[in-house]
Design a protein around this motif. Structure first.
Motif, PDB file in Angstrom:
ATOM      1  N   SER A 101      39.878  38.857  43.964  1.00 39.66           N
ATOM      2  CA  SER A 101      41.385  38.429  43.764  1.00 39.66           C
ATOM      3  C   SER A 101      41.945  39.541  44.701  1.00 39.66           C
ATOM      4  O   SER A 101      43.182  39.194  45.259  1.00 39.66           O
ATOM      5  N   GLY A 158      42.458  33.708  40.779  1.00 36.17           N
ATOM      6  CA  GLY A 158      43.771  34.367  40.097  1.00 36.17           C
ATOM      7  C   GLY A 158      44.184  35.658  41.473  1.00 36.17           C
ATOM      8  O   GLY A 158      45.117  35.361  42.075  1.00 36.17           O
ATOM      9  N   VAL A 165      46.476  32.443  42.565  1.00 38.59           N
ATOM     10  CA  VAL A 165      47.736  31.937  41.876  1.00 38.59           C
ATOM     11  C   VAL A 165      48.898  33.751  42.105  1.00 38.59           C
ATOM     12  O   VAL A 165      49.902  32.608  41.712  1.00 38.59           O
ATOM     13  N   ALA A 166      47.925  34.638  41.829  1.00 42.14           N
ATOM     14  CA  ALA A 166      49.600  35.456  41.916  1.00 42.14           C
ATOM     15  C   ALA A 166      50.413  35.515  42.472  1.00 42.14           C
ATOM     16  O   ALA A 166      50.223  35.766  43.801  1.00 42.14           O
ATOM     17  N   ARG A 167      51.598  35.999  42.336  1.00 37.00           N
ATOM     18  CA  ARG A 167      52.605  36.585  42.770  1.00 37.00           C
ATOM     19  C   ARG A 167      52.646  37.917  43.236  1.00 37.00           C
ATOM     20  O   ARG A 167      54.015  38.296  44.377  1.00 37.00           O
ATOM     21  N   ASP A 168      52.624  38.886  43.092  1.00 39.98           N
ATOM     22  CA  ASP A 168      52.426  40.173  42.673  1.00 39.98           C
ATOM     23  C   ASP A 168      50.932  41.012  42.579  1.00 39.98           C
ATOM     24  O   ASP A 168      50.281  40.399  41.687  1.00 39.98           O
ATOM     25  N   ASP A 200      51.278  43.120  40.201  1.00 36.66           N
ATOM     26  CA  ASP A 200      51.307  43.827  39.285  1.00 36.66           C
ATOM     27  C   ASP A 200      50.388  42.264  38.255  1.00 36.66           C
ATOM     28  O   ASP A 200      50.388  42.368  36.800  1.00 36.66           O
ATOM     29  N   ASP A 201      50.631  40.714  38.989  1.00 37.54           N
ATOM     30  CA  ASP A 201      49.689  39.708  38.114  1.00 37.54           C
ATOM     31  C   ASP A 201      48.599  40.155  38.158  1.00 37.54           C
ATOM     32  O   ASP A 201      47.502  39.501  37.082  1.00 37.54           O
ATOM     33  N   LEU A 202      47.787  40.843  39.026  1.00 40.43           N
ATOM     34  CA  LEU A 202      46.548  40.999  39.124  1.00 40.43           C
ATOM     35  C   LEU A 202      46.404  42.166  37.718  1.00 40.43           C
ATOM     36  O   LEU A 202      45.287  42.084  37.457  1.00 40.43           O
ATOM     37  N   THR A 203      46.814  42.557  37.821  1.00 39.16           N
ATOM     38  CA  THR A 203      46.911  43.907  37.171  1.00 39.16           C
ATOM     39  C   THR A 203      46.298  43.103  35.937  1.00 39.16           C
ATOM     40  O   THR A 203      45.414  43.253  33.945  1.00 39.16           O
ATOM     41  N   VAL A 204      47.330  42.687  35.245  1.00 39.23           N
ATOM     42  CA  VAL A 204      48.033  41.496  33.759  1.00 39.23           C
ATOM     43  C   VAL A 204      46.329  40.893  33.773  1.00 39.23           C
ATOM     44  O   VAL A 204      46.332  40.562  31.809  1.00 39.23           O
ATOM     45  N   MET A 205      45.696  39.886  34.658  1.00 36.81           N
ATOM     46  CA  MET A 205      45.159  38.983  34.280  1.00 36.81           C
ATOM     47  C   MET A 205      43.830  40.260  33.880  1.00 36.81           C
ATOM     48  O   MET A 205      42.885  39.654  33.066  1.00 36.81           O
TER      49      MET A 205
END
Lengths: 348, 266
Positions: B78, B158, B161-164, B166-171
């Motif tokens: 990711s 992932g 799809v991620a836009r920033d 933080d999205d990676l952290t959330v996943m």
């Protein structure tokens, strides 16, 4: 041999915005071809469609006869792209970045290393080969983008505003280099804002505006499409009332006549200054004016470019395109800020 | 498949994490030393054997190996895709003549290798705390390759799809870790006294991964005891078969997303 680039009715839509509007363009093999147009004209969209970074909405695009979507591998293999943006792998020294790029194009490891050294020397940054991209100066970064485009030995070299923001010396170095490459047989597609650059380098130029092709011609042909200005200094003054009559009396060749405030000189706008000047002199003398001096100013390519890209609806479209550009720029800045923060946090 | 271009991208992806052990291998090593020390040594002595004949610290090893492997495989893929998108240097790959399948397999393969290396590091750390003997070596290797590839494949999605960031952290934090922690890493399904608890756990795909690795490493599988008697002894192989199929499907989805340019092209 098929053309280096051939597009037919190429369309790209971003929602309601049509970035490319039925664009049909042919660039012959071995040509040095320029793409001119204001910001938002669709030049970069056009280029990115060829290399696969933008998916076309309609029409056809071929590179050396290979469809950019159906035969994307062959099409991309033929292209070397030096983009506007500094989209270079930050994790590796630049020599390795070039080796990787050559590798992706099927160049074996040993040969890739040789080619990397060769192109670094060619663009003049070999001594920086073990540095990472972020440590290079702006001019060196530009040179590296060119080196990366060259390391795959492309048949078609695409340069998207390669001299934007670079100093005069580097600009001349780049001009010399691409001219040399073109003479060696590489087809070159150049987008630029510098009219002088297109005039100096290109065999033909296409002027684009709002995603459309306005015209395609040689720089010399384009210049003949502009109007010239003949400035005449007179022995006697012209009365204010006589100016309006002059335009009528001089006939159809005089598109516009303006006189100086003092009334001792006038400027006449005509299609071809060289061939019209004798007739203008004769007509003025026949009207009783004595000519002291005469000077012909030819239209610059820049003026022709501005004329050709000026249109009624441009205000609306350009302003929205410009906002989009500004937005992209702003996002880029934000991205870089966040990126710097991330770099400090470490690498996953 | 093993074209020069593929090998170049695979090598680039390997070098990216191998040259940064402080960022890639040290954190899971330190975390797992803490896990083994706290849960194994300090608390483990006060916990009964979750499974007869297997002490708690030994029981932990397969789960922690899976946790480290899949989270690193996911994180690598990711991050690699998203960082490349963010800085646009993924264009170097996208504008090359590599096929979409070659691109995906290179990214997935290298990320799976990182996951496997972390898995081995965790197993070695576990070995420092407790003796381990591998019961089903081939099965273990096959399972590890499959789950590392599966999560590398998920990581590609992932990253697209991620836009920033933080999205990676959330996943990772809100999806991956809860599933792993409820995936029988720290407990055995045999410890549940209610049937519904087992049934709910079986809905979590992590349970099968942890169980398969535990079977390969320790020779114990909860599946054998919870599966219908008729095929109980084949239960770990059924799990591996399903995981393999899932991995193929996820990688096929990755290739499709590359082909349509999802998150990659305008």
């Amino acid at each position: 041999m098929p053309p280096a680039i051939e597009t037919t009715d190429l369309v790209k839509e971003y929602g309601d915005l049509r970035a490319l509007q039925e664009l049909s363009l042919t660039v012959e093999e071995g040509e040095f071809f320029g793409l001119l147009g204001p910001n938002g004209a669709g030049k970069t969209t056009f280029i990115n469609t060829l290399v696969g970074l933008v998916r076309k909405t309609g029409g056809d695009a071929r590179v050396f006869g290979h469809d950019v979507e159906d035969d994307y591998r062959q099409a991309r293999d033929a292209i070397g792209l030096a983009p506007q943006e500094f989209n270079v792998d930050r994790f590796f020294p630049i020599r390795e970045v070039l080796e990787h790029k050559a590798g992706y194009h099927g160049v074996p490891e040993d040969e890739a290393a040789e080619r990397a050294d060769e192109v670094l020397k060619r663009v003049g940054i070999y001594d920086k080969r073990n540095e990472r991209f972020d440590w290079l100066s702006g001019g060196m970064k530009r040179r590296l983008l060119l080196a990366r485009a060259l390391v795959t030995d492309p048949d078609l070299l695409i340069l998207d505003e390669p001299t934007a923001g670079v100093d005069v010396q580097l600009r001349h170095d780049l001009w010399d280099l691409v001219t040399e490459l073109n003479e060696e047989g590489t087809t070159i597609l150049l987008t630029t804002h510098y009219i002088e650059e297109a005039e100096r380098l290109c065999d033909r130029v296409a002027i684009m505006n709002e995603g459309r092709k306005v015209t395609v011609a040689t720089p010399d042909d384009l210049k003949t499409r502009g109007t010239d200005t003949i400035s005449v200094r007179l022995e006697s003054q012209i009365s204010a009332g006589a100016t309006a009559d002059l335009e009528t009396d001089l006939g159809a060749y005089a598109h516009e006549v303006t006189t100086s405030a003092a009334g001792e000189s006038l400027e006449v706008r005509v299609d071809d200054g060289g061939s019209t000047a004798p007739q203008l002199l004769n007509d003025l003398e026949a009207m009783g004016y004595e000519i002291v001096d005469l000077e012909i100013s030819r239209t610059s390519l820049e003026e022709i470019f501005v004329d050709l890209t000026r249109s009624e609806d441009r205000t609306v479209t350009r302003s929205s395109a410009s906002s989009a550009d500004d937005g992209a720029e702003e996002n880029g800045e934000k991205k870089r800020d966040v990126e710097r923060e991330r770099e400090q946090e470490g690498v996953a | 498949m093993l074209s020069v271009g593929f090998r170049a991208l695979f090598r680039r992806e390997l070098l990216r994490f191998i040259r940064r052990p402080k960022n890639t291998f040290m954190p899971p090593a330190i975390t797992n030393v803490l896990y083994f020390a706290v849960f194994g040594l300090i608390l483990g002595g006060r916990i009964d054997e979750p499974v007869e004949g297997i002490g708690y610290i030994l029981f932990l090893v397969p789960g922690l190996v899976v946790l480290g492997t899949i989270s690193n495989a996911f994180e690598n893929a990711s991050f690699s895709i998203f960082h490349g998108r963010w800085n646009e240097y993924i264009h170097e790959t996208l504008t090359s003549p590599l096929s979409y399948a070659e691109m995906v397999v290179a990214y997935v393969g290298a990320s799976a290798v990182r996951g496997l290396i972390v898995g081995v590091i965790i197993a070695v750390i576990g070995r420092l705390f407790v003796p381990i003997s591998i019961e089903h070596g081939l099965f273990l290797v096959a399972t590890m390759i499959v789950i590392a590839s599966l999560f590398a494949g998920f990581g590609i999605i992932g990253g697209l799809v991620a836009r920033d960031f933080d999205d990676l952290t959330v996943m990772n934090q809100f999806i991956l870790r809860p599933l792993v922690f409820f995936g029988a890493v720290f407990y055995s399904l045999e410890m549940f006294d209610q049937a519904w608890q087992v049934q709910v756990s079986l809905l979590n795909p992590m349970v099968y991964m942890v169980d398969s690795v535990r079977y390969g490493l320790l020779g114990h599988s909860d599946m054998i005891s919870v599966a219908p008697t008729a095929y109980a002894e084949f239960a770990p192989y059924v799990s591996l078969g399903i995981l393999t199929l899932l991995t193929v499907v996820v990688i096929a989805v990755d290739v499709y997303l590359f082909k349509v340019g999802y998150g990659l092209t305008d």
